[in-house]
Design a protein around this motif. Structure first.
Motif, mmCIF file in Angstrom:
data_model
loop_
_atom_site.group_PDB
_atom_site.id
_atom_site.type_symbol
_atom_site.label_atom_id
_atom_site.label_comp_id
_atom_site.label_asym_id
_atom_site.label_seq_id
_atom_site.Cartn_x
_atom_site.Cartn_y
_atom_site.Cartn_z
ATOM 1 N N ILE A 1 53.826 43.451 34.970
ATOM 2 C CA ILE A 1 53.831 42.032 34.696
ATOM 3 C C ILE A 1 53.925 42.016 33.059
ATOM 4 O O ILE A 1 53.356 42.642 32.400
ATOM 5 C CB ILE A 1 52.479 41.157 34.819
ATOM 6 C CG1 ILE A 1 52.439 41.281 36.449
ATOM 7 C CG2 ILE A 1 52.892 39.793 34.278
ATOM 8 C CD1 ILE A 1 51.266 40.315 36.732
ATOM 9 N N VAL A 2 55.380 41.631 32.747
ATOM 10 C CA VAL A 2 55.655 41.443 31.052
ATOM 11 C C VAL A 2 55.333 40.154 30.597
ATOM 12 O O VAL A 2 55.988 38.998 31.261
ATOM 13 C CB VAL A 2 57.166 42.097 30.940
ATOM 14 C CG1 VAL A 2 57.445 41.852 29.527
ATOM 15 C CG2 VAL A 2 57.282 43.453 31.610
ATOM 16 N N THR A 3 54.299 39.778 29.879
ATOM 17 C CA THR A 3 54.277 38.508 29.293
ATOM 18 C C THR A 3 54.754 38.457 27.844
ATOM 19 O O THR A 3 54.776 39.573 27.398
ATOM 20 C CB THR A 3 52.683 38.002 29.468
ATOM 21 O OG1 THR A 3 51.916 38.751 28.522
ATOM 22 C CG2 THR A 3 52.022 38.347 30.932
ATOM 23 N N SER A 4 54.607 37.305 27.211
ATOM 24 C CA SER A 4 55.052 37.357 25.707
ATOM 25 C C SER A 4 53.904 37.919 24.877
ATOM 26 O O SER A 4 53.762 38.283 23.665
ATOM 27 C CB SER A 4 55.124 35.974 25.257
ATOM 28 O OG SER A 4 53.754 35.170 25.267
ATOM 29 N N ALA A 5 52.775 38.138 25.292
ATOM 30 C CA ALA A 5 51.566 38.785 24.643
ATOM 31 C C ALA A 5 51.364 40.319 25.079
ATOM 32 O O ALA A 5 50.525 40.903 24.402
ATOM 33 C CB ALA A 5 50.354 38.095 25.099
ATOM 34 N N GLY A 6 52.278 40.766 25.906
ATOM 35 C CA GLY A 6 52.364 42.202 26.054
ATOM 36 C C GLY A 6 52.163 42.439 27.738
ATOM 37 O O GLY A 6 52.225 41.464 28.470
ATOM 38 N N PRO A 7 52.431 43.745 28.286
ATOM 39 C CA PRO A 7 52.375 43.993 29.823
ATOM 40 C C PRO A 7 51.237 44.173 30.361
ATOM 41 O O PRO A 7 50.259 44.401 29.544
ATOM 42 C CB PRO A 7 53.108 45.339 29.613
ATOM 43 C CG PRO A 7 52.835 46.000 28.445
ATOM 44 C CD PRO A 7 52.587 44.992 27.323
ATOM 45 N N LEU A 8 50.967 43.919 31.498
ATOM 46 C CA LEU A 8 49.914 44.191 32.379
ATOM 47 C C LEU A 8 50.258 44.852 33.704
ATOM 48 O O LEU A 8 51.109 44.602 34.262
ATOM 49 C CB LEU A 8 49.023 42.904 32.680
ATOM 50 C CG LEU A 8 48.188 42.118 31.583
ATOM 51 C CD1 LEU A 8 47.852 40.852 32.642
ATOM 52 C CD2 LEU A 8 47.081 42.782 31.703
ATOM 53 N N VAL A 9 49.679 45.971 34.165
ATOM 54 C CA VAL A 9 49.846 46.642 35.122
ATOM 55 C C VAL A 9 49.313 45.744 36.441
ATOM 56 O O VAL A 9 47.759 45.298 36.051
ATOM 57 C CB VAL A 9 49.307 48.107 35.444
ATOM 58 C CG1 VAL A 9 49.488 48.532 36.787
ATOM 59 C CG2 VAL A 9 50.284 48.837 34.441
ATOM 60 N N GLU A 10 49.758 45.143 37.554
ATOM 61 C CA GLU A 10 49.161 44.507 38.531
ATOM 62 C C GLU A 10 48.700 45.690 39.804
ATOM 63 O O GLU A 10 49.858 46.335 40.190
ATOM 64 C CB GLU A 10 49.948 43.321 39.019
ATOM 65 C CG GLU A 10 49.462 42.606 40.244
ATOM 66 C CD GLU A 10 48.166 42.187 39.925
ATOM 67 O OE1 GLU A 10 47.117 41.929 40.853
ATOM 68 O OE2 GLU A 10 47.974 41.493 38.779
ATOM 69 N N PHE A 11 47.628 45.618 40.200
ATOM 70 C CA PHE A 11 47.173 46.624 41.546
ATOM 71 C C PHE A 11 47.018 45.661 42.317
ATOM 72 O O PHE A 11 45.652 45.088 42.444
ATOM 73 C CB PHE A 11 46.197 47.546 40.919
ATOM 74 C CG PHE A 11 46.257 48.941 41.631
ATOM 75 C CD1 PHE A 11 46.008 48.648 43.251
ATOM 76 C CD2 PHE A 11 46.403 49.892 41.395
ATOM 77 C CE1 PHE A 11 45.812 49.913 43.994
ATOM 78 C CE2 PHE A 11 46.364 51.191 42.152
ATOM 79 C CZ PHE A 11 45.986 50.794 43.245
ATOM 80 N N PRO A 12 47.740 45.124 43.424
ATOM 81 C CA PRO A 12 47.545 44.103 44.090
ATOM 82 C C PRO A 12 46.691 44.799 45.370
ATOM 83 O O PRO A 12 46.526 45.735 45.701
ATOM 84 C CB PRO A 12 48.874 43.656 44.811
ATOM 85 C CG PRO A 12 49.603 44.885 44.771
ATOM 86 C CD PRO A 12 49.268 45.670 43.522
ATOM 87 N N MET A 13 46.044 43.877 45.966
ATOM 88 C CA MET A 13 45.029 44.252 47.192
ATOM 89 C C MET A 13 45.877 44.699 48.319
ATOM 90 O O MET A 13 47.168 44.226 48.471
ATOM 91 C CB MET A 13 44.323 42.904 47.286
ATOM 92 C CG MET A 13 43.522 42.345 46.293
ATOM 93 S SD MET A 13 42.512 43.588 45.511
ATOM 94 C CE MET A 13 41.256 44.012 46.644
ATOM 95 N N THR A 14 45.036 45.476 49.182
ATOM 96 C CA THR A 14 45.885 46.113 50.256
ATOM 97 C C THR A 14 46.213 45.244 51.175
ATOM 98 O O THR A 14 45.471 44.497 51.872
ATOM 99 C CB THR A 14 45.147 47.383 50.688
ATOM 100 O OG1 THR A 14 44.796 48.220 49.723
ATOM 101 C CG2 THR A 14 45.643 48.114 51.874
ATOM 102 N N THR A 15 47.677 45.358 51.705
ATOM 103 C CA THR A 15 47.898 44.702 53.136
ATOM 104 C C THR A 15 48.879 45.729 53.788
ATOM 105 O O THR A 15 49.455 46.713 53.171
ATOM 106 C CB THR A 15 48.975 43.363 52.701
ATOM 107 O OG1 THR A 15 50.016 43.943 51.852
ATOM 108 C CG2 THR A 15 47.981 42.462 51.835
ATOM 109 N N LEU A 16 49.075 45.654 54.951
ATOM 110 C CA LEU A 16 49.927 46.253 55.759
ATOM 111 C C LEU A 16 51.101 45.484 56.455
ATOM 112 O O LEU A 16 50.808 44.136 56.648
ATOM 113 C CB LEU A 16 49.128 46.993 57.278
ATOM 114 C CG LEU A 16 48.456 47.984 57.240
ATOM 115 C CD1 LEU A 16 47.819 48.364 58.573
ATOM 116 C CD2 LEU A 16 49.124 49.133 56.473
#
Length: 303
Positions: free
Chosen positions: A167-182
């Motif tokens: 995720i790229v925001t104006s304050a810098g990037p964040l890695v998003e590790f979403p919850m698990t789904t099938l």
């Protein structure tokens, strides 16, 4: 494949299911049990030689700093799970910023180490509260694990990638590790934590994680609360749905969790995020409205 092992370290009475009825609960049901439950969990992890990420509620860190120090000394990663355990979509941006700032400070003071990861209570960063990502970047977080890419009673995040992304925001990037789904028959099925872990048969859980690792080439994200190892915890006031969500399957959780630790390889989420960032780009990004998302190196192209 290594999977992410995560613990949401909170009191049993802080569960969102009881947020509307907590004030009417007896003083007995509000007695702290987080120390005994966390020590029990630490023993299980030590026996299996597994390390995890502990997403800590800031108010718990303030009240029990020695507990957080014990977790950190055991080699586990310490991350943030808000200060007051309030759902993000009920807060303004300023309220969220202050809650998270206070939580990060309390947890870092207790752990004696910087906090890089964040998880919202009840995965409550939604389309309407995406401003939270920018606030997290402003506060110095480098990754988040607040998105559950399913349709839920309080949100619909099915448009989000099932694989980790940036995720790229104006304050810098964040890695998003979403919850698990099938992805099953065109629909997404939640998996691997909380009530889903307690309700679903272990044989299905084991098959599903193996399928996810082998066929989708994705790590699972398992999450557990210390109170889920405490079937004798005092009962809270609440409706039948809330009580079923919280108490169903507690007596079987420890045995299932022991099997899970034996059957799969796990690592703290922060170490997996670091590994993903070091790989070559191979995936396409999903899109969140008003937030520019970029591919995370090493993730699979899974919609």
């Amino acid at each position: 494949m290594k999977n992410a092992l995560t613990i949401d370290l909170e009191e049993h009475y802080q569960a969102t299911a009881f947020s509307s009825t907590r004030e009417r609960s007896s003083s007995h049901s509000l007695v702290s049990r987080v120390e005994r439950n966390t020590h029990k969990l630490l023993e299980l992890l030590a026996e299996s030689r597994r390390l995890a990420t502990f997403f800590v509620v800031g108010s718990v860190a303030e009240q029990f700093p020695q507990l957080i120090q014990t977790v950190a000394r055991a080699g586990h990663e310490i991350a943030c799970h808000s200060f007051a355990h309030r759902q993000i979509f009920t807060l303004s941006r300023d309220q969220f910023y202050e809650d998270t700032r206070r939580a990060k400070l309390a947890i870092e003071n207790a752990a004696g180490a910087p906090v890089q990861g964040y998880r919202a209570p009840s995965f409550s960063i939604t389309r309407e509260s995406e401003w939270a990502f920018e606030a997290l970047a402003e506060l110095g977080f480098t990754y988040d694990s607040s998105i559950f890419p399913i349709r839920h009673l309080h949100f619909d995040m099915r448009h989000v990638s099932r694989a980790p992304f940036l995720i790229v925001t104006s304050a810098g990037p964040l890695v998003e590790f979403p919850m698990t789904t099938l992805q099953l028959a065109g629909a997404r099925a939640p998996l691997a934590g909380g009530a889903y872990f307690r309700l679903l048969p272990y044989r299905y859980m084991r098959w599903a994680i193996r399928y996810l690792n082998a066929s989708d080439a994705l790590p699972a994200c398992v999450y557990l609360h210390p109170w889920e190892l405490d079937p004798e915890q005092p009962r809270m006031n609440g409706g039948i749905t809330a009580r079923m969500r919280h108490y169903f399957g507690l007596k079987r959780t420890e045995a299932k969790f022991r099997r899970l630790l034996q059957d799969f390889d796990f690592a703290p989420m922060g170490s997996l995020v670091k590994e993903l960032n070091e790989r070559a780009p191979t995936c396409a990004a999903a899109a969140l409205p008003q937030i520019r998302l970029s591919p995370l190196p090493g993730c699979t192209n899974v919609s």
